[in-house]
Design a protein around this motif. Structure first.
Motif, PDB file in Angstrom:
ATOM      1  N   TYR A   1       7.913   1.903  -6.693  1.00 26.86           N
ATOM      2  CA  TYR A   1       6.735   1.072  -6.974  1.00 26.86           C
ATOM      3  C   TYR A   1       5.717   1.389  -5.904  1.00 26.86           C
ATOM      4  O   TYR A   1       6.088   1.616  -4.761  1.00 26.86           O
ATOM      5  N   LEU A   2       4.455   1.309  -6.257  1.00 24.37           N
ATOM      6  CA  LEU A   2       3.429   1.596  -5.256  1.00 24.37           C
ATOM      7  C   LEU A   2       2.251   0.630  -5.381  1.00 24.37           C
ATOM      8  O   LEU A   2       1.770   0.356  -6.479  1.00 24.37           O
ATOM      9  N   GLY A   3       1.816   0.106  -4.239  1.00 21.29           N
ATOM     10  CA  GLY A   3       0.588  -0.688  -4.187  1.00 21.29           C
ATOM     11  C   GLY A   3      -0.480   0.143  -3.500  1.00 21.29           C
ATOM     12  O   GLY A   3      -0.198   0.816  -2.525  1.00 21.29           O
TER      13      GLY A   3
ATOM     14  N   ASP B   1      -4.848  -1.574   6.419  1.00 22.90           N
ATOM     15  CA  ASP B   1      -4.812  -1.155   5.009  1.00 22.90           C
ATOM     16  C   ASP B   1      -3.380  -1.045   4.481  1.00 22.90           C
ATOM     17  O   ASP B   1      -3.122  -1.283   3.303  1.00 22.90           O
ATOM     18  N   HIS B   2      -2.478  -0.674   5.368  1.00 26.57           N
ATOM     19  CA  HIS B   2      -1.070  -0.634   5.005  1.00 26.57           C
ATOM     20  C   HIS B   2      -0.600  -2.034   4.613  1.00 26.57           C
ATOM     21  O   HIS B   2       0.057  -2.231   3.578  1.00 26.57           O
ATOM     22  N   ASN B   3      -0.984  -3.016   5.436  1.00 23.14           N
ATOM     23  CA  ASN B   3      -0.668  -4.417   5.150  1.00 23.14           C
ATOM     24  C   ASN B   3      -1.228  -4.825   3.781  1.00 23.14           C
ATOM     25  O   ASN B   3      -0.541  -5.437   2.959  1.00 23.14           O
ATOM     26  N   ALA B   4      -2.481  -4.418   3.524  1.00 19.76           N
ATOM     27  CA  ALA B   4      -3.119  -4.758   2.240  1.00 19.76           C
ATOM     28  C   ALA B   4      -2.368  -4.097   1.083  1.00 19.76           C
ATOM     29  O   ALA B   4      -2.152  -4.721   0.034  1.00 19.76           O
ATOM     30  N   GLY B   5      -1.948  -2.859   1.280  1.00 16.66           N
ATOM     31  CA  GLY B   5      -1.217  -2.154   0.233  1.00 16.66           C
ATOM     32  C   GLY B   5       0.062  -2.884  -0.155  1.00 16.66           C
ATOM     33  O   GLY B   5       0.373  -3.027  -1.339  1.00 16.66           O
ATOM     34  N   ILE B   6       0.784  -3.391   0.854  1.00 17.60           N
ATOM     35  CA  ILE B   6       2.029  -4.127   0.576  1.00 17.60           C
ATOM     36  C   ILE B   6       1.716  -5.418  -0.175  1.00 17.60           C
ATOM     37  O   ILE B   6       2.385  -5.772  -1.155  1.00 17.60           O
TER      38      ILE B   6
END
Ligand SMILES: [Zn+2]
Length: 390
Positions: A187-189, A353-358
Motif C-alpha cells: 500500500y502506498l500513501g 512529508d514522510h509523516n504526511a504520506g503515512i
C-alpha cells in the motif's frame, strides 16, 4: 482510449488546407456557442440540437465554406462546443469555488477532429488521406508507432494538430487495456510536495528530474529575452518561435516524467492513496506557479489511468491536517510551511512529508475499511492461484 501520434509530412498547400479546416471547425464551434448564448430557456439547447445545427450551417448560402469540412467533423466541432457548455453547467451544479468557466469563443484553434469518416488510411498504414473537400489530400505519417496492430474500426477519431514545430496526426484507438498484473501486497500513501515531486509513506522522495528543471530555466531565460525585443521586429518574431518550441519541449519532458512515475507507482502497489486536493482552488494562491510546475493534476489523471490498467485501487482522501497530525500517536502538532521536520512528544521524529504520506495512507485505509481490503486480497490471491494451476 489510446492515442497514437505521428508527425505529418506534406506540401505547403496541404498545410494551408489543414489550417483552413481548423478555421472551419472553429467557426462551427463558435457558431454553436453563439446559438446557445442567444437561445431562450424554451429552446432547450442540447448536444443533439447543436449537431443538427451544423447541417443548417453547411446548407446556408451565407457560409459557403462550411460544407467543405466533412459532416462528421462538423459534428465533432459542435460536440466540442457542447463539451465546454456542459462543463460550465457541471461546475455550476457542483458549486465549484471561483470561476465556473463560462464558455468562450475560440480565436486560435490549433486542431480539427474527424470521426469515423472523411479520412482513409493507406493499406501500408503510412499515409493518411483526408477525403472531404478541404483539399488536404494525402499526408505522409512519420513516427515509430505501428498502426497495423489495430483494426480500422477501432480508430474512433483522427485529429490534426498544429504545434510550434509542425503538424501532427493523432489516432484515438478504442481498446480496453487491462494488463495482467500480480498483486504486490504493497500500500502506498503519496504526499505531493513543492520541493520534491512527492514523498511517499515509506519515506521515499521522488524529485523533479534535473533535465526538466534545466529546460524550465531555459524557458525563463527565453521569456526574458523576448520581453527585451522591440515589438513588431523580426528578432521578436524569431524569439517568439524559439520560446514556443521550448514550451513544447518542456511540456513533452514533463509528460514523459509524469507518465513514467505514475505507471511505476501503479505497477508496484495494490492500493494507492492520494490527497483529494482541489487543484483549481489551490492554483489561485501564491503557490500557483510551483503547483503548475510540479504538474500534479496531470500526475493524478495518469495515476487514475494506470490504476485502471493494472486493476489497482486508487483512493483520494481529504488532505486536512495530514501534515499536522502525528502519524504515530495522532496528536496534532501545528507547524508552518517552513518547518521541515515533524517532532512529537511521543518520540516520533521524521521528515514532515514522510509523516504526511503515512497519514494519507492511514486515512485511505480507514475510509475503505480493513475488512474490505482483506477480502479483496483474498479474491485476488485465489484468482491468481487458479491462473497458475492452469
Ligand atoms: Zn506522536
Amino acid at each position: 482510449m489510446l492515442v497514437f501520434e505521428f508527425k505529418i509530412k506534406a506540401q505547403k498547400y496541404q498545410y494551408l488546407a489543414i489550417d483552413e479546416a481548423m478555421r472551419i471547425g472553429q467557426f462551427v464551434r463558435n457558431k454553436c456557442l453563439r446559438l446557445w448564448m442567444d437561445a431562450n430557456k424554451e429552446d432547450q439547447i442540447n448536444r443533439n440540437k447543436l449537431n443538427k445545427y451544423t447541417k443548417v450551417l453547411s446548407d446556408s448560402e451565407e457560409y459557403p465554406f462550411v460544407h467543405k469540412l466533412n459532416s462528421m467533423a462538423r459534428q465533432a466541432s459542435a460536440e466540442r462546443a457542447w463539451a465546454s457548455i456542459s462543463r460550465f453547467y457541471d461546475n455550476c451544479k457542483q458549486k465549484k469555488p471561483g470561476k465556473k468557466g463560462y464558455p468562450k469563443f475560440k480565436k486560435f484553434s490549433r486542431s480539427v477532429e474527424y470521426k469515423t469518416c472523411g479520412w482513409k488510411l493507406s493499406n501500408d498504414r503510412k499515409y493518411l488521406s483526408i477525403t472531404d473537400s478541404t483539399g488536404i489530400g494525402k499526408l505522409k505519417l512519420v513516427g515509430s508507432r505501428d498502426l497495423h496492430f489495430y483494426q480500422k474500426n477501432q480508430i474512433k477519431r483522427v485529429r490534426l494538430v498544429r504545434r510550434a514545430d509542425g503538424y501532427y496526426a493523432q489516432f484515438c484507438i478504442e481498446i480496453t487495456r487491462i494488463e495482467n498484473s500480480n498483486s504486490t501486497g504493497n500500500y502506498l500513501g503519496i504526499d505531493l510536495g513543492l520541493e520534491s515531486f512527492y514523498t511517499d509513506s515509506t519515506g521515499k522522495k521522488v524529485e523533479n528530474p534535473r533535465f526538466l528543471r534545466k529546460s524550465e530555466k531555459k524557458l525563463k531565460k527565453l521569456q526574458r529575452k523576448l520581453s527585451k525585443c522591440k515589438k513588431g521586429s523580426t528578432n521578436r518574431r524569431k524569439a517568439q518561435a524559439r520560446l514556443a518550441r521550448q514550451h513544447l519541449k518542456v511540456s513533452r519532458q514533463r509528460k514523459d516524467f509524469v507518465v513514467k512515475t505514475a505507471r511505476c507507482v501503479a505497477m508496484s502497489n495494490d492500493i494507492v492513496v492520494i490527497e483529494n486536493l482541489n487543484i483549481k482552488g489551490l492554483v489561485r494562491t501564491k503557490l500557483a506557479k510551483s503547483i503548475n510546475d510540479a504538474s500534479w493534476s496531470m500526475f493524478r489523471d495518469w495515476l487514475e489511468y494506470f490504476c485502471k490498467v493494472f486493476d489497482r485501487k486508487l483512493i483520494a482522501v481529504n488532505p486536512n491536517y495530514t501534515s499536522q497530525d502525528c502519524s504515530n500517536c495522532g496528536q496534532r502538532i501545528k507547524k508552518s510551511l517552513s518547518t521541515r521536520t515533524h517532532i512529537c512528544s511521543c518520540g516520533a521524529r521524521l521528515d514532515r512529508d514522510h509523516n504526511a504520506g503515512i497519514n494519507i495512507l492511514n486515512k485511505g485505509i480507514d475510509s475503505v475499511g480493513h475488512t474490505q481490503i482483506a477480502q479483496e486480497y483474498w479474491v485476488n490471491a485465489s484468482g491468481q492461484m487458479s491462473q497458475w494451476m492452469c
